[in-house]
Scaffold this motif. Structure first.
Motif, PDB file in Angstrom:
ATOM      1  N   ALA A  87       0.831  -1.207   0.000  1.00 34.22           N
ATOM      2  CA  ALA A  87       0.000   0.000   0.000  1.00 34.22           C
ATOM      3  C   ALA A  87       0.866   1.257   0.000  1.00 34.22           C
ATOM      4  O   ALA A  87       0.597   2.211  -0.747  1.00 34.22           O
ATOM      5  N   ALA A  88       1.919   1.254   0.828  1.00 37.04           N
ATOM      6  CA  ALA A  88       2.815   2.416   0.883  1.00 37.04           C
ATOM      7  C   ALA A  88       3.534   2.624  -0.447  1.00 37.04           C
ATOM      8  O   ALA A  88       3.674   3.758  -0.921  1.00 37.04           O
ATOM      9  N   LEU A  89       3.955   1.528  -1.068  1.00 37.06           N
ATOM     10  CA  LEU A  89       4.628   1.632  -2.355  1.00 37.06           C
ATOM     11  C   LEU A  89       3.673   2.143  -3.435  1.00 37.06           C
ATOM     12  O   LEU A  89       4.066   2.972  -4.274  1.00 37.06           O
ATOM     13  N   SER A  90       2.430   1.679  -3.404  1.00 36.31           N
ATOM     14  CA  SER A  90       1.442   2.147  -4.383  1.00 36.31           C
ATOM     15  C   SER A  90       1.181   3.644  -4.225  1.00 36.31           C
ATOM     16  O   SER A  90       1.129   4.389  -5.220  1.00 36.31           O
ATOM     17  N   ILE A  91       1.022   4.092  -2.981  1.00 32.29           N
ATOM     18  CA  ILE A  91       0.779   5.517  -2.730  1.00 32.29           C
ATOM     19  C   ILE A  91       1.970   6.346  -3.183  1.00 32.29           C
ATOM     20  O   ILE A  91       1.824   7.412  -3.796  1.00 32.29           O
ATOM     21  N   ASN A  96       4.365  10.112  -6.765  1.00 32.21           N
ATOM     22  CA  ASN A  96       5.536  10.451  -7.571  1.00 32.21           C
ATOM     23  C   ASN A  96       5.118  10.868  -8.985  1.00 32.21           C
ATOM     24  O   ASN A  96       5.626  11.856  -9.531  1.00 32.21           O
ATOM     25  N   GLY A  97       4.186  10.111  -9.584  1.00 33.08           N
ATOM     26  CA  GLY A  97       3.705  10.480 -10.912  1.00 33.08           C
ATOM     27  C   GLY A  97       2.980  11.813 -10.917  1.00 33.08           C
ATOM     28  O   GLY A  97       3.175  12.640 -11.818  1.00 33.08           O
ATOM     29  N   SER A  98       2.143  12.035  -9.906  1.00 34.51           N
ATOM     30  CA  SER A  98       1.424  13.312  -9.819  1.00 34.51           C
ATOM     31  C   SER A  98       2.379  14.469  -9.573  1.00 34.51           C
ATOM     32  O   SER A  98       2.191  15.571 -10.119  1.00 34.51           O
ATOM     33  N   LEU A  99       3.418  14.237  -8.769  1.00 35.47           N
ATOM     34  CA  LEU A  99       4.395  15.292  -8.494  1.00 35.47           C
ATOM     35  C   LEU A  99       5.156  15.661  -9.763  1.00 35.47           C
ATOM     36  O   LEU A  99       5.450  16.844  -9.999  1.00 35.47           O
ATOM     37  N   ALA A 100       5.463  14.661 -10.600  1.00 39.27           N
ATOM     38  CA  ALA A 100       6.150  14.944 -11.864  1.00 39.27           C
ATOM     39  C   ALA A 100       5.279  15.826 -12.756  1.00 39.27           C
ATOM     40  O   ALA A 100       5.767  16.771 -13.396  1.00 39.27           O
ATOM     41  N   ILE A 101       3.983  15.530 -12.809  1.00 39.40           N
ATOM     42  CA  ILE A 101       3.065  16.344 -13.611  1.00 39.40           C
ATOM     43  C   ILE A 101       2.959  17.752 -13.030  1.00 39.40           C
ATOM     44  O   ILE A 101       2.962  18.748 -13.769  1.00 39.40           O
ATOM     45  N   TYR A 102       2.906  17.849 -11.712  1.00 43.14           N
ATOM     46  CA  TYR A 102       2.801  19.164 -11.066  1.00 43.14           C
ATOM     47  C   TYR A 102       4.044  20.015 -11.335  1.00 43.14           C
ATOM     48  O   TYR A 102       3.940  21.224 -11.574  1.00 43.14           O
ATOM     49  N   CYS A 103       5.216  19.377 -11.306  1.00 44.48           N
ATOM     50  CA  CYS A 103       6.451  20.123 -11.601  1.00 44.48           C
ATOM     51  C   CYS A 103       6.457  20.605 -13.046  1.00 44.48           C
ATOM     52  O   CYS A 103       6.923  21.707 -13.344  1.00 44.48           O
ATOM     53  N   ALA A 117      -3.001  17.762 -11.007  1.00 46.81           N
ATOM     54  CA  ALA A 117      -1.969  16.790 -11.384  1.00 46.81           C
ATOM     55  C   ALA A 117      -2.424  15.368 -11.074  1.00 46.81           C
ATOM     56  O   ALA A 117      -2.187  14.445 -11.860  1.00 46.81           O
ATOM     57  N   CYS A 118      -3.080  15.191  -9.935  1.00 45.32           N
ATOM     58  CA  CYS A 118      -3.613  13.867  -9.582  1.00 45.32           C
ATOM     59  C   CYS A 118      -4.691  13.443 -10.573  1.00 45.32           C
ATOM     60  O   CYS A 118      -4.752  12.278 -10.979  1.00 45.32           O
ATOM     61  N   PHE A 119      -5.528  14.396 -10.964  1.00 46.05           N
ATOM     62  CA  PHE A 119      -6.596  14.114 -11.921  1.00 46.05           C
ATOM     63  C   PHE A 119      -6.007  13.665 -13.258  1.00 46.05           C
ATOM     64  O   PHE A 119      -6.458  12.681 -13.857  1.00 46.05           O
ATOM     65  N   VAL A 120      -4.991  14.387 -13.732  1.00 46.01           N
ATOM     66  CA  VAL A 120      -4.338  14.035 -14.993  1.00 46.01           C
ATOM     67  C   VAL A 120      -3.664  12.676 -14.882  1.00 46.01           C
ATOM     68  O   VAL A 120      -3.694  11.867 -15.818  1.00 46.01           O
ATOM     69  N   SER A 121      -3.061  12.395 -13.729  1.00 41.75           N
ATOM     70  CA  SER A 121      -2.383  11.117 -13.529  1.00 41.75           C
ATOM     71  C   SER A 121      -3.365   9.955 -13.628  1.00 41.75           C
ATOM     72  O   SER A 121      -3.067   8.923 -14.254  1.00 41.75           O
ATOM     73  N   SER A 169       8.425  11.080 -19.982  1.00 40.83           N
ATOM     74  CA  SER A 169       8.029   9.813 -19.367  1.00 40.83           C
ATOM     75  C   SER A 169       8.622   8.596 -20.071  1.00 40.83           C
ATOM     76  O   SER A 169       8.984   7.618 -19.412  1.00 40.83           O
ATOM     77  N   PHE A 170       8.727   8.644 -21.400  1.00 37.80           N
ATOM     78  CA  PHE A 170       9.059   7.442 -22.157  1.00 37.80           C
ATOM     79  C   PHE A 170      10.463   7.424 -22.749  1.00 37.80           C
ATOM     80  O   PHE A 170      11.067   6.361 -22.856  1.00 37.80           O
ATOM     81  N   ILE A 171      10.968   8.569 -23.157  1.00 41.21           N
ATOM     82  CA  ILE A 171      12.283   8.566 -23.794  1.00 41.21           C
ATOM     83  C   ILE A 171      13.383   8.121 -22.827  1.00 41.21           C
ATOM     84  O   ILE A 171      14.201   7.252 -23.171  1.00 41.21           O
ATOM     85  N   PRO A 172      13.469   8.663 -21.594  1.00 35.42           N
ATOM     86  CA  PRO A 172      14.520   8.182 -20.678  1.00 35.42           C
ATOM     87  C   PRO A 172      14.400   6.691 -20.370  1.00 35.42           C
ATOM     88  O   PRO A 172      15.415   5.981 -20.320  1.00 35.42           O
ATOM     89  N   VAL A 173      13.172   6.205 -20.196  1.00 30.19           N
ATOM     90  CA  VAL A 173      12.977   4.781 -19.910  1.00 30.19           C
ATOM     91  C   VAL A 173      13.437   3.933 -21.091  1.00 30.19           C
ATOM     92  O   VAL A 173      14.081   2.886 -20.923  1.00 30.19           O
ATOM     93  N   THR A 174      13.112   4.386 -22.298  1.00 24.06           N
ATOM     94  CA  THR A 174      13.511   3.644 -23.493  1.00 24.06           C
ATOM     95  C   THR A 174      15.028   3.617 -23.642  1.00 24.06           C
ATOM     96  O   THR A 174      15.619   2.582 -23.977  1.00 24.06           O
ATOM     97  N   VAL A 175      15.663   4.758 -23.397  1.00 23.13           N
ATOM     98  CA  VAL A 175      17.128   4.831 -23.508  1.00 23.13           C
ATOM     99  C   VAL A 175      17.788   3.917 -22.484  1.00 23.13           C
ATOM    100  O   VAL A 175      18.737   3.188 -22.796  1.00 23.13           O
TER     101      VAL A 175
END
Length: 211
Positions: A87-91, A96-103, A117-121, A169-175
């Motif tokens: 549960a802690a890892l899921s939260i 983390n994803g919402s914070l990235a969108i907010y930044c 940001a949470c809504f978009v996530s 989101s995708f280019i760094p992961v792909t690299v």
């Protein structure tokens, strides 16, 4: 016209928040039922069997097999330490994803709250669950653009935001993935060959006289 569109978007966001809250309550109730099944397997099994008393025996047996398989999948819920860790890892992952969108909101000078940001996530998570092109190209961008429009953003800004966020989101992961393949000495052609050969090998082994 702009004011009317803003009012419509606000009404839509309110409805989405309302229905999202209702769905959250329903999901919480479902989780309560799941944990009850995991902790009271025998009692729940007897109750479930009684609910099927009108069905023919073959159908009863089929549903009981499904029930047993479902409850077996909830066996890990008895591990409270593991449950709270998951549960802690899921939260953390959602935050983390919402914070990235907010930044990224700040980078685009968008004065949107963290709730946006949470809504978009959540919208992105629902979108990527649908069948689509590799890399979520197309549907991902349209869904994010439409979501940003709901929060009163201009179409050009929403499109640019969707494109940049996809790249971040995708280019760094792909690299990193390509680098991992290179470090392991694996080529992309090897992956395609192994995917095509594995079913044939399985069939050969199955019909092999030495099998």
């Amino acid at each position: 016209k702009r004011d009317s569109e803003a009012l419509e978007n606000q009404a839509l966001v309110f409805k989405l928040q309302l229905y999202g809250g209702m769905f959250g309550v329903f999901a919480a109730l479902c989780m309560g039922v799941f944990f009850y099944l995991a902790s009271r397997k025998n009692a729940a099994r007897d109750t479930f069997r009684k609910c099927l008393f009108l069905a023919p025996p073959p159908i009863q047996n089929k549903f009981m097999e499904l029930f047993d398989g479902f409850v077996a999948g909830l066996s890990n819920a008895k591990d409270r330490k593991g449950f709270w860790q998951a549960a802690a890892l899921s939260i953390w992952m959602w935050c983390n994803g919402s914070l990235a969108i907010y930044c990224l909101f700040q980078a685009f000078s968008m004065s949107l709250p963290f709730g946006a940001a949470c809504f978009v996530s959540v919208a992105i998570a629902l979108t990527v669950a649908l069948p689509q092109a590799p890399g979520f190209i197309g549907v991902f961008h349209v869904a994010m653009e439409k979501t940003m429009l709901l929060w009163g953003q201009e179409a050009a800004s929403a499109q640019g935001f969707a494109l940049i966020f996809w790249g971040v989101s995708f280019i760094p992961v792909t690299v990193i993935g390509l680098f991992a393949l290179w470090s392991e000495g694996i080529a992309l052609s090897d992956l395609r060959i192994s995917k095509a050969v594995m079913p044939e090998d399985g069939q050969k082994n199955e019909h092999s006289p030495n099998h």
